[in-house]
Scaffold this motif. Structure first.
Motif, PDB file in Angstrom:
ATOM      1  N   ASP A 202       0.983  -1.286   0.093  1.00  0.00           N
ATOM      2  CA  ASP A 202       0.051  -0.095   0.040  1.00  0.00           C
ATOM      3  C   ASP A 202       1.041   1.154  -0.090  1.00  0.00           C
ATOM      4  OD1 ASP A 202      -1.949   1.797   0.214  1.00  0.00           O
ATOM      5  OD2 ASP A 202      -2.201   1.607   2.532  1.00  0.00           O
ATOM      6  N   THR A 203       1.004   1.847  -1.222  1.00  0.00           N
ATOM      7  CA  THR A 203       2.164   3.165  -1.209  1.00  0.00           C
ATOM      8  C   THR A 203       1.036   4.388  -1.267  1.00  0.00           C
ATOM      9  OG1 THR A 203       1.724   2.698  -3.600  1.00  0.00           O
ATOM     10  CG2 THR A 203       3.548   1.721  -2.560  1.00  0.00           C
ATOM     11  N   SER A 204       0.006   4.173  -0.712  1.00  0.00           N
ATOM     12  CA  SER A 204      -1.116   5.535  -0.991  1.00  0.00           C
ATOM     13  C   SER A 204      -0.394   6.417   0.105  1.00  0.00           C
ATOM     14  CB  SER A 204      -2.345   5.126  -0.718  1.00  0.00           C
ATOM     15  OG  SER A 204      -2.755   4.470   0.447  1.00  0.00           O
ATOM     16  N   LYS A 205       0.109   5.998   1.183  1.00  0.00           N
ATOM     17  CA  LYS A 205       0.340   7.142   2.364  1.00  0.00           C
ATOM     18  C   LYS A 205       1.968   7.456   1.639  1.00  0.00           C
ATOM     19  CE  LYS A 205      -1.081   4.489   6.287  1.00  0.00           C
ATOM     20  NZ  LYS A 205      -0.935   3.616   7.542  1.00  0.00           N
ATOM     21  N   PHE A 206       2.641   6.820   1.113  1.00  0.00           N
ATOM     22  CA  PHE A 206       4.016   7.415   0.518  1.00  0.00           C
ATOM     23  C   PHE A 206       3.394   8.517  -0.382  1.00  0.00           C
ATOM     24  CE2 PHE A 206       5.691   3.281   1.937  1.00  0.00           C
ATOM     25  CZ  PHE A 206       6.398   3.939   3.137  1.00  0.00           C
ATOM     26  N   GLU A 207       2.680   8.172  -1.283  1.00  0.00           N
ATOM     27  CA  GLU A 207       2.125   9.056  -2.364  1.00  0.00           C
ATOM     28  C   GLU A 207       1.634  10.385  -1.821  1.00  0.00           C
ATOM     29  OE1 GLU A 207      -0.414   6.797  -4.946  1.00  0.00           O
ATOM     30  OE2 GLU A 207       0.935   5.539  -5.681  1.00  0.00           O
ATOM     31  N   GLN A 208       0.633  10.302  -0.750  1.00  0.00           N
ATOM     32  CA  GLN A 208       0.322  11.414  -0.082  1.00  0.00           C
ATOM     33  C   GLN A 208       1.387  12.348   0.402  1.00  0.00           C
ATOM     34  OE1 GLN A 208      -2.673   9.949   2.752  1.00  0.00           O
ATOM     35  NE2 GLN A 208      -4.201   9.447   1.166  1.00  0.00           N
ATOM     36  N   ILE A 209       2.345  11.778   0.975  1.00  0.00           N
ATOM     37  CA  ILE A 209       3.501  12.458   1.812  1.00  0.00           C
ATOM     38  C   ILE A 209       4.191  13.212   0.655  1.00  0.00           C
ATOM     39  CG2 ILE A 209       5.562  12.365   2.879  1.00  0.00           C
ATOM     40  CD1 ILE A 209       4.359  10.213   4.652  1.00  0.00           C
ATOM     41  N   ILE A 210       4.424  12.522  -0.388  1.00  0.00           N
ATOM     42  CA  ILE A 210       5.143  13.234  -1.852  1.00  0.00           C
ATOM     43  C   ILE A 210       4.324  14.148  -2.212  1.00  0.00           C
ATOM     44  CG2 ILE A 210       6.134  12.602  -3.982  1.00  0.00           C
ATOM     45  CD1 ILE A 210       7.103   9.992  -2.951  1.00  0.00           C
ATOM     46  N   GLU A 211       3.012  14.120  -2.572  1.00  0.00           N
ATOM     47  CA  GLU A 211       2.354  15.192  -3.120  1.00  0.00           C
ATOM     48  C   GLU A 211       2.223  16.288  -2.140  1.00  0.00           C
ATOM     49  OE1 GLU A 211       0.596  15.846  -5.975  1.00  0.00           O
ATOM     50  OE2 GLU A 211       1.207  13.545  -6.548  1.00  0.00           O
ATOM     51  N   LYS A 212       2.194  15.972  -0.854  1.00  0.00           N
ATOM     52  CA  LYS A 212       2.249  17.256   0.318  1.00  0.00           C
ATOM     53  C   LYS A 212       3.392  17.821  -0.039  1.00  0.00           C
ATOM     54  CE  LYS A 212       1.608  18.236   5.187  1.00  0.00           C
ATOM     55  NZ  LYS A 212       1.732  17.578   6.394  1.00  0.00           N
ATOM     56  N   CYS A 213       4.557  17.370   0.229  1.00  0.00           N
ATOM     57  CA  CYS A 213       5.872  17.915  -0.142  1.00  0.00           C
ATOM     58  C   CYS A 213       6.030  18.614  -1.268  1.00  0.00           C
ATOM     59  CB  CYS A 213       6.987  16.800   0.101  1.00  0.00           C
ATOM     60  SG  CYS A 213       6.857  16.108   1.480  1.00  0.00           S
ATOM     61  N   MET A 214       5.533  18.021  -2.623  1.00  0.00           N
ATOM     62  CA  MET A 214       5.722  18.658  -3.913  1.00  0.00           C
ATOM     63  C   MET A 214       4.868  20.164  -3.998  1.00  0.00           C
ATOM     64  SD  MET A 214       7.832  17.294  -5.584  1.00  0.00           S
ATOM     65  CE  MET A 214       7.204  17.934  -7.282  1.00  0.00           C
ATOM     66  N   LEU A 215       3.711  20.088  -3.107  1.00  0.00           N
ATOM     67  CA  LEU A 215       2.750  21.210  -3.125  1.00  0.00           C
ATOM     68  C   LEU A 215       3.622  22.480  -2.159  1.00  0.00           C
ATOM     69  CD1 LEU A 215      -0.671  19.613  -2.452  1.00  0.00           C
ATOM     70  CD2 LEU A 215       0.098  21.074  -4.564  1.00  0.00           C
ATOM     71  N   GLU A 216       4.139  21.819  -1.260  1.00  0.00           N
ATOM     72  CA  GLU A 216       4.989  22.968  -0.422  1.00  0.00           C
ATOM     73  C   GLU A 216       6.093  23.620  -1.305  1.00  0.00           C
ATOM     74  OE1 GLU A 216       6.264  20.979   3.269  1.00  0.00           O
ATOM     75  OE2 GLU A 216       4.062  20.753   3.895  1.00  0.00           O
ATOM     76  N   ILE A 217       6.875  22.499  -2.095  1.00  0.00           N
ATOM     77  CA  ILE A 217       7.876  23.175  -2.674  1.00  0.00           C
ATOM     78  C   ILE A 217       7.294  24.161  -3.741  1.00  0.00           C
ATOM     79  CG2 ILE A 217       9.500  22.643  -4.412  1.00  0.00           C
ATOM     80  CD1 ILE A 217      10.200  19.881  -2.969  1.00  0.00           C
ATOM     81  N   ARG A 218       6.269  23.778  -4.299  1.00  0.00           N
ATOM     82  CA  ARG A 218       5.716  24.630  -5.507  1.00  0.00           C
ATOM     83  C   ARG A 218       5.259  26.057  -4.730  1.00  0.00           C
ATOM     84  NH1 ARG A 218       2.237  20.043  -8.215  1.00  0.00           N
ATOM     85  NH2 ARG A 218       3.703  19.035  -9.581  1.00  0.00           N
ATOM     86  N   LEU A 219       4.599  25.920  -3.510  1.00  0.00           N
ATOM     87  CA  LEU A 219       4.281  27.172  -2.843  1.00  0.00           C
ATOM     88  C   LEU A 219       5.469  27.676  -2.468  1.00  0.00           C
ATOM     89  CD1 LEU A 219       1.682  28.798  -1.505  1.00  0.00           C
ATOM     90  CD2 LEU A 219       2.308  27.388   0.573  1.00  0.00           C
ATOM     91  N   THR A 220       6.381  27.208  -2.083  1.00  0.00           N
ATOM     92  CA  THR A 220       7.691  28.185  -1.725  1.00  0.00           C
ATOM     93  C   THR A 220       8.465  28.755  -2.941  1.00  0.00           C
ATOM     94  OG1 THR A 220       8.169  26.539   0.137  1.00  0.00           O
ATOM     95  CG2 THR A 220       9.999  27.906  -0.699  1.00  0.00           C
ATOM     96  N   ILE A 221       8.353  28.059  -4.058  1.00  0.00           N
ATOM     97  CA  ILE A 221       8.993  28.603  -5.347  1.00  0.00           C
ATOM     98  C   ILE A 221       8.139  29.838  -5.719  1.00  0.00           C
ATOM     99  CG2 ILE A 221       9.522  28.168  -7.828  1.00  0.00           C
ATOM    100  CD1 ILE A 221      10.361  25.498  -6.972  1.00  0.00           C
ATOM    101  N   SER A 222       6.720  29.589  -5.746  1.00  0.00           N
ATOM    102  CA  SER A 222       5.739  30.604  -6.229  1.00  0.00           C
ATOM    103  C   SER A 222       5.908  31.954  -5.291  1.00  0.00           C
ATOM    104  CB  SER A 222       4.257  30.219  -6.347  1.00  0.00           C
ATOM    105  OG  SER A 222       3.846  29.779  -4.943  1.00  0.00           O
ATOM    106  N   THR A 223       6.126  31.771  -4.066  1.00  0.00           N
ATOM    107  CA  THR A 223       6.168  32.760  -3.195  1.00  0.00           C
ATOM    108  C   THR A 223       7.527  33.789  -3.183  1.00  0.00           C
ATOM    109  OG1 THR A 223       6.892  31.399  -1.008  1.00  0.00           O
ATOM    110  CG2 THR A 223       4.378  32.094  -1.506  1.00  0.00           C
ATOM    111  N   SER A 224       8.390  32.782  -3.350  1.00  0.00           N
ATOM    112  CA  SER A 224       9.741  33.301  -3.568  1.00  0.00           C
ATOM    113  C   SER A 224       9.829  34.363  -4.804  1.00  0.00           C
ATOM    114  CB  SER A 224      10.893  32.538  -3.457  1.00  0.00           C
ATOM    115  OG  SER A 224      11.126  31.496  -4.561  1.00  0.00           O
ATOM    116  N   LEU A 225       9.079  33.786  -6.026  1.00  0.00           N
ATOM    117  CA  LEU A 225       9.156  34.398  -7.158  1.00  0.00           C
ATOM    118  C   LEU A 225       8.153  35.846  -7.109  1.00  0.00           C
ATOM    119  CD1 LEU A 225       9.156  31.521  -9.805  1.00  0.00           C
ATOM    120  CD2 LEU A 225      11.111  32.818  -9.292  1.00  0.00           C
ATOM    121  N   ASN A 226       7.268  35.598  -6.667  1.00  0.00           N
ATOM    122  CA  ASN A 226       6.219  36.651  -6.296  1.00  0.00           C
ATOM    123  C   ASN A 226       6.813  37.521  -5.262  1.00  0.00           C
ATOM    124  OD1 ASN A 226       4.790  35.639  -8.545  1.00  0.00           O
ATOM    125  ND2 ASN A 226       3.634  34.395  -7.456  1.00  0.00           N
TER     126      ASN A 226
END
Length: 126
Positions: free
Chosen positions: A58-82
């Motif tokens: 069952d890799t759904s937990k790992f997928e959720q964690i990775i998705e959450k981290c990717m969203l945080e990275i995208r948010l950090t990049i977008s806030t630093s660019l803006n």
């Protein structure tokens, strides 16, 4: 001729000996048959390895964690660019450590002293 003839007692003893040999031979045959069946069972186990069914992980937990981290990275990049960059000119970077102020003041005094010392030696030599 007497030697060839076997009397009744010797005949009974020979029958008992032959009977015991037949019983021992029968026991040996049973033991050998058991060994052969055991070896055949082991041979079948070796020839046909058992298939191990592994459950799907069952890799759904790992997928959720990775998705959450990717969203945080995208948010950090977008806030630093803006991020709004200040339009004013800054001579020094803003920092909590104000050591640069002391170093700058000491550098100015040192360079001023070196300049006047240089001018003094030029005036003295001329």
């Amino acid at each position: 001729m007497e030697n060839n003839k076997v009397n009744g007692i010797e005949q009974e003893m020979l029958k008992l000996v032959v009977k015991e040999l037949v019983e021992e031979h029968a026991k040996t045959n049973r033991v050998l048959a058991d060994l052969v069946t055991g070896i055949n069972v082991i041979k079948n186990k070796i020839d046909k390895p058992s298939v191990i069914h592994t459950p799907e992980r069952d890799t759904s937990k790992f997928e959720q964690i990775i998705e959450k981290c990717m969203l945080e990275i995208r948010l950090t990049i977008s806030t630093s660019l803006n991020k709004h960059k200040p339009g004013r000119f800054q001579l020094f970077l803003e920092s909590k450590n104000k050591m640069w102020v002391v170093v700058t003041i000491l550098g100015i005094f040192l360079l001023t002293y070196a300049f006047f010392l240089f001018v003094y030696y030029l005036a003295k030599s001329a």
